[in-house]
Design a protein around this motif. Structure first.
Motif: not given
Length: 165
Positions: A1-18
């Motif tokens: 799970m941690d590895h998956f979330l690490e890979k999602q970091q940029e995608y999620f943070f961009n979704f959040l801020t956008d």
């Protein structure tokens, strides 16, 4: 799970801020007292982004006060996005393609989301949010309370943004 979330970091943070930036384009004249990630991680990692304004909270308070709710009950509702106006949920995302059934995986995702909000506080998007002095950030799963959010954040930060009481 941690590895998956690490890979999602940029995608999620961009979704959040956008998502926040886009929402603020139409709501820059409002003042917000809370922002919540209202989640249902079990159901494909559903994450709902929610803001509430001082004015909408006053309307909600007036409505429920006429229904006989006590001051204590109203205070408990203040930071629970399930009690806010439906229109305050302005964006949603599913992190997974399938249901998440392991309780530890659910908690890992919620803790990761807390870390994302800590990162948000250092971002220019956060600075653009018209906030009250006692503005709060919350992360909770379906059927959790704002106190659960505070408890989770206390493991990694004691910032006033995460303290409800």
């Amino acid at each position: 799970m941690d590895h998956f979330l690490e890979k999602q970091q940029e995608y999620f943070f961009n979704f959040l801020t956008d998502s926040i930036d886009n929402f603020l384009l139409d709501h820059s004249d409002e003042r917000f007292y809370a922002f919540a990630l209202d989640c249902n991680i079990y159901e494909e990692g559903e994450i709902n982004l929610c803001f509430n304004t001082v004015n909408l909270w006053q309307e909600t308070t007036s409505y429920y006060a006429t229904k006989g709710y006590t001051k204590t009950q109203l205070e408990e509702m203040k930071y629970n996005s399930g009690d806010w106006d439906e229109n305050q949920r302005f964006a949603s995302l599913h992190l997974f393609d399938d249901w998440v059934e392991d309780e530890q995986d659910i908690e890992t995702v919620l803790e990761w989301l807390c870390q994302q909000l800590i990162l948000l506080t250092d971002n220019e998007t956060f600075e653009r949010i018209p906030k009250t002095e006692d503005f709060k950030l919350l992360v909770y799963d379906h059927d959790e309370t704002p106190a659960d959010s505070q408890e989770r954040f206390e493991k990694i930060s004691m910032s006033d943004f995460f303290q409800i009481e």
